[in-house]
Design an enzyme around this catalytic site. Structure first.
Site, PDB file in Angstrom:
ATOM      1  N   TYR A 101       0.823  -1.214   0.000  1.00 45.96           N
ATOM      2  CA  TYR A 101       0.000   0.000   0.000  1.00 45.96           C
ATOM      3  C   TYR A 101       0.853   1.259   0.000  1.00 45.96           C
ATOM      4  CZ  TYR A 101      -2.834   3.741   2.114  1.00 45.96           C
ATOM      5  OH  TYR A 101      -3.430   4.947   2.400  1.00 45.96           O
TER       6      TYR A 101
ATOM      7  N   LYS B  14       1.600   3.977  -3.070  1.00 49.18           N
ATOM      8  CA  LYS B  14       1.174   5.366  -2.867  1.00 49.18           C
ATOM      9  C   LYS B  14       2.370   6.318  -3.002  1.00 49.18           C
ATOM     10  CE  LYS B  14      -2.400   6.844  -1.804  1.00 49.18           C
ATOM     11  NZ  LYS B  14      -3.500   7.375  -2.672  1.00 49.18           N
TER      12      LYS B  14
END
Length: 492
Positions: free
Chosen positions: A238, A242
């Protein structure tokens, strides 16, 4: 930094919101409709094959939510006409190229001519998401949104919502600085986003050629994401994807006015549209759910460590203030970390006390109709001590139960299954959140504080668009707002 009334800025604006059915996006949409009904249009990008499916998602996943009850009460019988006037549904997908998967050419052209503001909230937040999925959505999706933004002739600002944890596992004061493509980050160099995409495609082709099952491909992609993240110094897929999304946005923005907003751990609403609204099991709420249901009796972490949380409505207010402040200001490097660790820190020890306080007074009623008794969670301060504790306290017992269960024709199956489920729950939580349980970083928010100060000095509507964590009484918030909200909206 000078800017005027936020409500005036929002008036007659056309705003595109990606990820429109997500947690933050819903709160953003509700806020705009409630406080500025004279907004011109909200274009909601929804993953849907056609307009009918998009309309069903709007009703089921947005307007049907308790979150919108104040808007419904305000408009009453006129709600449908108000919504049809203000909301434009856009079936599409930011993974599907620079036109965001918008198939209808007339709608695309309309958006390119009309859009004033874009708020990119589309993301997958699963820590262990498939690498191909996370890369497409969190990284390449950010690129596609930026490229779409460049075609919007009236665009005043693009807000890209990231996460403060793109910082990785670094400690100390973590500043609001950009990530650059090609720079050495986390002590590692050589990250090439195009190469990451090529490696993913190569791996998928290889697995498909070998005839791998869907489940095998899914697990291989999850493993690949974690491996690539750790190779470059990030703890999970994640935050790695990002961070790469931020790099692309910064690299390609040119003369576009772009704001990057980095929230920390987002919790339930503090005040608006009402206190305690939350959706889904969000990060620390996993602990609340497990603890309240009696499944969490021990955990791993630094009990005196800071846990950086910020209510969702404060994040949304920060988005709105930032986009107002940076409209038509392309030269400014606008990165805002929205959290509480520097200005008003909360510690895990506080969370432990608040949970014990709440669930002692208002215990969860189990499936058997009896209240679940909770006690103080035993917190272990290292992985070694955690493994020893689990082995002595549970794993040996589980092994004994397994043998007894086999010997007595599964007579102990219920007890065995219950204990096994509890152990698996704790182990999964520990593995997922381990990098953050001993996190030693605090997020500098000097840019965010300057934004707050500018809002006050310019006489903008600071009571309506509050986002100062110093105003929060943490005990009152958790015991009387957040945990009751989690119990109401999340506990099943």
């Amino acid at each position: 930094m000078e800017f005027g009334s936020i409500l005036q800025f929002l008036e007659k604006k056309n705003i595109l919101i990606t990820g429109a059915t997500g947690f933050l996006a819903k709160i953003f949409i509700e806020k705009i409709l409630r406080v500025q009904p004279n907004v011109k249009k909200l274009y909601l990008l929804l993953r849907a094959p056609d307009a009918k499916s998009a309309s069903q998602r709007l009703q089921n996943e947005l307007l049907g939510q308790d979150l919108f009850r104040l808007v419904k009460d305000k408009w009453g019988a006129n709600l449908n006409s108000f919504i049809s006037e203000k909301i434009v549904l856009v079936p599409g997908d930011i993974c599907c190229g620079m036109d965001l998967g918008v198939k209808e050419s007339n709608l695309r052209d309309e958006m390119w001519k009309a859009i004033d503001v874009i708020v990119n909230l589309a993301a997958t937040t699963n820590f262990d998401e498939r690498y191909d999925v996370a890369l497409d959505l969190n990284t390449m999706g950010a690129k596609h949104v930026l490229c779409f933004a460049k075609k919007c002739v009236r665009l005043k600002v693009l807000v890209h919502v990231s996460t403060a944890y793109v910082a990785g596992e670094k400690g100390g004061l973590l500043q609001e600085t950009p990530y650059q493509i090609g720079e050495t980050i986390n002590g590692v160099s050589g990250l090439d986003i195009d190469e990451e995409k090529r490696l993913v495609d190569e791996k998928l082709n290889q697995l498909q050629a070998e005839g791998a099952t869907d489940d095998a491909i899914k697990e291989a992609m999850k493993d690949m994401g974690i491996q690539r993240a750790k190779l470059y110094g990030w703890p999970n897929t994640y935050v790695f994807t990002k961070a790469m999304g931020e790099m692309i946005v910064g690299h390609l923005k040119e003369n576009l006015s772009v704001v990057i907003l980095r929230p920390t751990i987002i919790t339930s609403t503090y005040k608006e549209p009402f206190p305690g609204w939350v959706e889904g099991v969000r990060t620390i709420d996993s602990l609340a759910v497990g603890y309240g249901k009696g499944r969490l009796t021990c955990f791993l972490g630094d009990i005196n460590g800071i846990v950086d949380v910020i209510p969702a409505d404060m994040v949304v207010n920060a988005i709105i203030v930032a986009m107002t402040a940076h409209a038509n200001r392309p030269s400014e490097n606008a990165i805002y970390q929205v959290g509480s660790s520097v200005r008003h820190p909360l510690r895990y020890a506080n969370l432990q006390d608040y949970g014990l306080n709440y669930f002692t007074k208002k215990p969860w009623i189990g499936k058997d109709g009896k209240p679940v008794k909770v006690g103080k969670v035993k917190v272990l301060d290292s992985m070694a001590s955690f493994r020893r504790y689990m082995a002595v306290r549970y794993l040996l017992l589980l092994k004994g139960l397994e043998l007894a269960n086999t010997a007595f024709c599964h007579y102990f199956q219920g007890i065995y299954s219950d204990l096994n489920r509890k152990i698996n729950f704790v182990m999964k939580l520990v593995e997922l959140y381990r990098p953050y349980l001993f996190f030693q970083g605090v997020f500098d928010d000097i840019n965010t504080e300057k934004l707050r100060m500018a809002a006050r000095e310019n006489g903008t509507e600071i009571d309506m668009f509050y986002f100062d964590p110093k105003s929060i009484d943490w005990e009152d918030y958790f015991v009387n707002v957040h945990i009751p909200g989690v119990v109401k909206y999340v506990f099943k």
